[in-house]
Scaffold this motif. Sequence first.
Motif, mmCIF file in Angstrom:
data_model
loop_
_atom_site.group_PDB
_atom_site.id
_atom_site.type_symbol
_atom_site.label_atom_id
_atom_site.label_comp_id
_atom_site.label_asym_id
_atom_site.label_seq_id
_atom_site.Cartn_x
_atom_site.Cartn_y
_atom_site.Cartn_z
ATOM 1 N N UNK A 188 -50.284 -6.729 13.439
ATOM 2 C CA UNK A 188 -50.859 -5.548 12.812
ATOM 3 C C UNK A 188 -51.484 -5.976 11.491
ATOM 4 N N UNK A 189 -52.702 -5.533 11.244
ATOM 5 C CA UNK A 189 -53.398 -5.872 9.994
ATOM 6 C C UNK A 189 -52.667 -5.170 8.854
ATOM 7 N N UNK A 218 -53.669 -5.602 2.750
ATOM 8 C CA UNK A 218 -54.762 -6.561 2.944
ATOM 9 C C UNK A 218 -56.050 -5.831 3.315
ATOM 10 N N UNK A 219 -55.931 -4.773 4.098
ATOM 11 C CA UNK A 219 -57.104 -3.962 4.465
ATOM 12 C C UNK A 219 -57.725 -3.318 3.218
ATOM 13 N N UNK A 270 -57.541 -4.251 0.192
ATOM 14 C CA UNK A 270 -58.114 -5.280 -0.680
ATOM 15 C C UNK A 270 -59.230 -6.069 -0.003
ATOM 16 N N UNK A 271 -59.542 -5.685 1.251
ATOM 17 C CA UNK A 271 -60.592 -6.334 2.045
ATOM 18 C C UNK A 271 -60.349 -7.842 2.193
ATOM 19 N N UNK A 272 -59.075 -8.197 2.411
ATOM 20 C CA UNK A 272 -58.704 -9.602 2.608
ATOM 21 C C UNK A 272 -58.881 -9.972 4.073
ATOM 22 N N UNK A 273 -59.493 -11.108 4.294
ATOM 23 C CA UNK A 273 -59.730 -11.631 5.628
ATOM 24 C C UNK A 273 -59.421 -13.121 5.634
ATOM 25 N N UNK A 308 -51.372 -11.568 4.947
ATOM 26 C CA UNK A 308 -51.887 -11.998 6.254
ATOM 27 C C UNK A 308 -50.996 -13.084 6.844
ATOM 28 N N UNK A 309 -50.608 -14.043 6.015
ATOM 29 C CA UNK A 309 -49.734 -15.122 6.480
ATOM 30 C C UNK A 309 -48.406 -14.557 7.004
ATOM 31 N N UNK A 310 -47.816 -13.638 6.245
ATOM 32 C CA UNK A 310 -46.532 -13.052 6.632
ATOM 33 C C UNK A 310 -46.648 -12.250 7.931
#
Length: 107
Positions: free
Chosen positions: A24-25, A29-30, A32-35, A64-66
């Motif tokens: 799940x994204x 992160x969403x 903060x617009x992290x990709x 994202x890593x977690x």
Amino acid sequence: ADGGAGDDPNSLAHADYASNPPPIYPAVARRREQQGTVTVKVLVGADGSVERAEIADSSGFDALDDAALDTVRSRWRFVPARRAGLAVESWVLVPIRFALLEANAVR
């Protein structure tokens, strides 16, 4: 899957993991617009279970890593590597890509 064996910690095998659910994204992160792409190094047991998982290459974002690591550890199974016709423990590298759809960013 064929290739590596558990007695060589650097050996890698090809595993079938395409049917596993994506992580799940993370909401933070969403926002903060992290990709990015996380590469997870997985020790696959002879029964296809995840014996161990660790970050081989970070996305640069902890959330994202977690999310990738938690999903692989708790929800994924693999087709184990085989040696001489027997299933064996082996390491695999799994890239997991987190990408926001551009359509969602455009108003």
